[in-house]
Write an enzyme that holds these catalytic residues in place. Structure first.
Site, PDB file in Angstrom:
ATOM      1  N   LYS A 107     -20.701  38.280 -22.022  1.00 44.02           N
ATOM      2  CA  LYS A 107     -19.919  37.170 -23.058  1.00 44.02           C
ATOM      3  C   LYS A 107     -20.713  37.771 -24.465  1.00 44.02           C
ATOM      4  O   LYS A 107     -21.707  38.359 -24.312  1.00 44.02           O
ATOM      5  CB  LYS A 107     -20.413  35.804 -23.131  1.00 44.02           C
ATOM      6  CG  LYS A 107     -19.442  34.822 -23.467  1.00 44.02           C
ATOM      7  CD  LYS A 107     -18.308  34.493 -22.621  1.00 44.02           C
ATOM      8  CE  LYS A 107     -17.155  33.698 -23.208  1.00 44.02           C
ATOM      9  NZ  LYS A 107     -16.348  33.068 -22.240  1.00 44.02           N
TER      10      LYS A 107
HETATM   11  P1  NAD Z   1      -9.653  28.576 -29.318  1.00 46.56           P
HETATM   12  O1  NAD Z   1     -10.628  28.783 -30.541  1.00 46.56           O
HETATM   13  O2  NAD Z   1      -8.388  29.182 -29.120  1.00 46.56           O
HETATM   14  O3  NAD Z   1      -9.365  26.959 -29.560  1.00 46.56           O
HETATM   15  C1  NAD Z   1     -10.331  26.019 -29.588  1.00 46.56           C
HETATM   16  C2  NAD Z   1      -9.762  24.507 -29.825  1.00 46.56           C
HETATM   17  O4  NAD Z   1     -10.778  23.709 -29.704  1.00 46.56           O
HETATM   18  C3  NAD Z   1      -9.275  24.477 -31.253  1.00 46.56           C
HETATM   19  O5  NAD Z   1      -8.256  23.551 -31.186  1.00 46.56           O
HETATM   20  C4  NAD Z   1     -10.441  23.605 -31.892  1.00 46.56           C
HETATM   21  O6  NAD Z   1      -9.809  23.056 -33.285  1.00 46.56           O
HETATM   22  C5  NAD Z   1     -11.092  22.835 -30.797  1.00 46.56           C
HETATM   23  N1  NAD Z   1     -12.162  22.321 -31.147  1.00 46.56           N
HETATM   24  C6  NAD Z   1     -13.381  22.895 -31.729  1.00 46.56           C
HETATM   25  N2  NAD Z   1     -14.359  21.925 -31.604  1.00 46.56           N
HETATM   26  C7  NAD Z   1     -13.840  20.846 -31.185  1.00 46.56           C
HETATM   27  C8  NAD Z   1     -14.217  19.241 -30.972  1.00 46.56           C
HETATM   28  N3  NAD Z   1     -15.613  19.257 -31.235  1.00 46.56           N
HETATM   29  N4  NAD Z   1     -13.677  18.315 -30.760  1.00 46.56           N
HETATM   30  C9  NAD Z   1     -12.292  18.874 -30.261  1.00 46.56           C
HETATM   31  N5  NAD Z   1     -11.863  19.913 -30.457  1.00 46.56           N
HETATM   32  C10 NAD Z   1     -12.464  20.912 -30.798  1.00 46.56           C
HETATM   33  O7  NAD Z   1     -10.493  28.611 -28.037  1.00 46.56           O
HETATM   34  P2  NAD Z   1      -9.963  28.682 -26.608  1.00 46.56           P
HETATM   35  O8  NAD Z   1      -9.778  30.371 -26.181  1.00 46.56           O
HETATM   36  O9  NAD Z   1      -8.820  27.981 -26.221  1.00 46.56           O
HETATM   37  O10 NAD Z   1     -11.175  28.282 -25.670  1.00 46.56           O
HETATM   38  C11 NAD Z   1     -11.366  26.936 -25.592  1.00 46.56           C
HETATM   39  C12 NAD Z   1     -12.276  26.817 -24.345  1.00 46.56           C
HETATM   40  O11 NAD Z   1     -12.008  27.297 -23.376  1.00 46.56           O
HETATM   41  C13 NAD Z   1     -13.859  27.515 -24.690  1.00 46.56           C
HETATM   42  O12 NAD Z   1     -14.797  26.593 -23.917  1.00 46.56           O
HETATM   43  C14 NAD Z   1     -13.648  28.729 -24.036  1.00 46.56           C
HETATM   44  O13 NAD Z   1     -14.976  29.575 -23.391  1.00 46.56           O
HETATM   45  C15 NAD Z   1     -12.832  28.071 -22.823  1.00 46.56           C
HETATM   46  N6  NAD Z   1     -12.204  29.560 -22.250  1.00 46.56           N
HETATM   47  C16 NAD Z   1     -11.010  30.099 -22.833  1.00 46.56           C
HETATM   48  C17 NAD Z   1     -10.587  31.147 -22.084  1.00 46.56           C
HETATM   49  C18 NAD Z   1      -9.526  31.904 -22.934  1.00 46.56           C
HETATM   50  O14 NAD Z   1      -8.651  32.555 -22.226  1.00 46.56           O
HETATM   51  N7  NAD Z   1      -9.087  31.926 -24.407  1.00 46.56           N
HETATM   52  C19 NAD Z   1     -10.629  31.481 -20.619  1.00 46.56           C
HETATM   53  C20 NAD Z   1     -11.470  30.710 -19.994  1.00 46.56           C
HETATM   54  C21 NAD Z   1     -12.388  29.774 -21.010  1.00 46.56           C
END
Ligand code: NAD
Length: 420
Positions: A107
């Site tokens: 990461k």
């Molecule tokens: P992103 O940046 O596209 O979206 C994050 C979202 O969370 C946004 O809508 C943001 O406004 C919201 N957010 C942030 N803080 C918040 C809070 N305190 N309360 C409510 N909403 C909040 O990120 P993503 O890629 O969708 O990732 C989200 C989660 O999924 C993370 O934990 C990431 O590690 C995990 N993840 C992502 C992927 C991927 O392929 N993108 C894969 C596996 C896991």
């Protein structure tokens, strides 16, 4: 002194200790499994738009290289620290091993608020971060992907920066890039598609029918938005709540997810979408629903609110949304709440990233249907393995999933031995 500190790292360490006890792993073997192989910290200087120079802090943690290159996302977030990055790398290792992928976990990221940077500044941060990482990454060493605060554009800048230094296009250095530069069909929605598919499997286990169920989704970014859209459009689930860091909305009759996604595509945030359906973010996760999907940040389900969750299924789209305190409470509620733990629930992202890397290495690209079919095959067998193991050993789904991941990494290390 331990370099890796902070609540997120402590959480990963505590989860590991619990599973290591369950697997009776000797004490002297544990640090080799838990502690990252490499941690890199870099300064990322850029020219701001107003002419000042600003230095951001960047990190990359490579947990283990026992089974192949490391693989993991890149996070741009204001309060990122190396403890959080290490925890996320460790979880990636168990996740990849659980899904049977030939990777260790990694990461990385930059401590910056992407929403406060202009597009030019974001490009500068992305390119300089990748340039600083060139000595430590490579298609057979460490392959980056998007995570919170980054997207396919970031990956395209990473790929271009790395490729310019090599003198030729190296598509396989990152995954989650646009299809036009070697990305795979189906990657942008892969994590959400995986979450939705596993919710479908969990619904079947709980003898619930998708089109009679409701869901609440926290986070409306890559994972939350695509999960909500697929639940609504393809499975007929009524999505009654969605939130992001600016606002939360709840309507028991169901929210128009399509329209909300179009609004966010225009404005970047949910705030301002409606005043009628707006609800208090503090109590959002404890609203009644069949399926609760935390898909934003870590540690949102805690000892404080886990006893008040009113869902039947907790599908962890985010990494590390549930603290060990909350886990203890959820363990007592095992017959009420079916947990799909993060390393299983959101593994669709890394599985399709693996497909992208394989296609890039072979220069042979698949149809979207092939990607989806192969994804479902892996998710289904992994889901069954986790549920079967949990039943057999009377442990939680999280312990079962993590145990399978840790065992596979451990076996690799045992066969390879300790060098020199
Ligand atoms: P992103 O940046 O596209 O979206 C994050 C979202 O969370 C946004 O809508 C943001 O406004 C919201 N957010 C942030 N803080 C918040 C809070 N305190 N309360 C409510 N909403 C909040 O990120 P993503 O890629 O969708 O990732 C989200 C989660 O999924 C993370 O934990 C990431 O590690 C995990 N993840 C992502 C992927 C991927 O392929 N993108 C894969 C596996 C896991």
């Amino acid at each position: 002194m331990n370099l890796f500190t902070g609540p997120v790292f402590d959480m990963a360490a505590e989860q590991f200790a619990l599973v290591a006890d369950h697997l009776s792993i000797p004490e002297d073997e544990r640090p080799r499994l838990l502690l990252p192989k490499r941690a890199i910290a870099v300064s990322v200087p850029i020219h701001r738009d107003d002419g000042r120079t600003h230095v951001f802090q960047g990190y990359r943690v490579q947990h283990h290289l026992t089974l192949g290159p490391t693989k993991g996302g890149t996070r741009f977030s204001a309060d990122l620290d190396i403890g959080e990055v290490a925890a996320l790398a460790i979880w990636m290792s168990w996740k990849c091993a659980l899904a049977g992928l030939p990777y260790g976990g990694a990461k990385g990221g930059v401590a910056c608020d992407p929403l406060s940077l202009s597009r030019r500044e974001l490009e500068a941060v992305s390119r300089r971060y990748m340039q600083e990482m060139i000595p430590f990454v490579g298609p057979q060493i460490d392959v980056m992907a998007p995570d919170m605060g980054t997207n396919e554009q970031t990956m395209a800048w990473f790929m271009d920066t790395y490729s310019m230094y090599q003198g030729h296009a190296v598509a396989e250095i990152v995954t989650g890039k646009p299809v036009a530069v070697g990305g795979t069909l189906g990657r942008s929605e892969a994590t959400g598609r995986g979450v939705a598919f596993l919710i479908g499997e969990a619904l079947t286990c709980c003898q619930l029918v998708a089109n009679q169920c409701t869901a609440i989704v926290q986070g409306f970014g890559n994972v939350g938005r695509s999960t909500a859209l697929i639940l609504r459009q393809e499975m007929g689930v009524r999505v009654t709540g969605v939130s992001d860091h600016t606002a939360a909305f709840y309507d028991p009759k169901g929210l128009p997810i399509n329209q909300m996604a179009a609004y966010v595509a225009k404005t970047g945030v949910l705030k301002g979408w409606s005043s009628e359906a707006e609800t208090d973010p503090a109590t959002f996760l404890t609203l009644p629903c069949d399926v609760l999907v935390p898909a934003a940040v870590e540690r949102v389900i805690t000892g404080e609110n886990a006893g008040q969750l009113k869902c039947r299924i907790l599908a962890e789209g985010a990494n590390g949304p549930t603290t060990p305190d909350a886990d203890r409470l959820l363990d007592q509620r095992r017959n009420e709440i079916f947990v799909v733990p993060d390393i299983l629930c959101n593994s669709g992202g890394v599985i399709v990233s693996y497909f992208e890397w394989v296609q890039d290495l072979q220069r042979l690209f698949w149809t979207e249907q092939e990607v989806r079919d192969r994804l479902q095959t892996i998710l289904k067998s992994t889901f069954n393995a986790v549920i079967g193991r949990a039943q057999k050993e009377s442990v939680s789904h999280r312990v079962a999933a993590t145990a399978i991941g840790i065992e596979r990494v451990r076996m690799g290390k045992q066969w390879r031995g300790l060098f020199p």
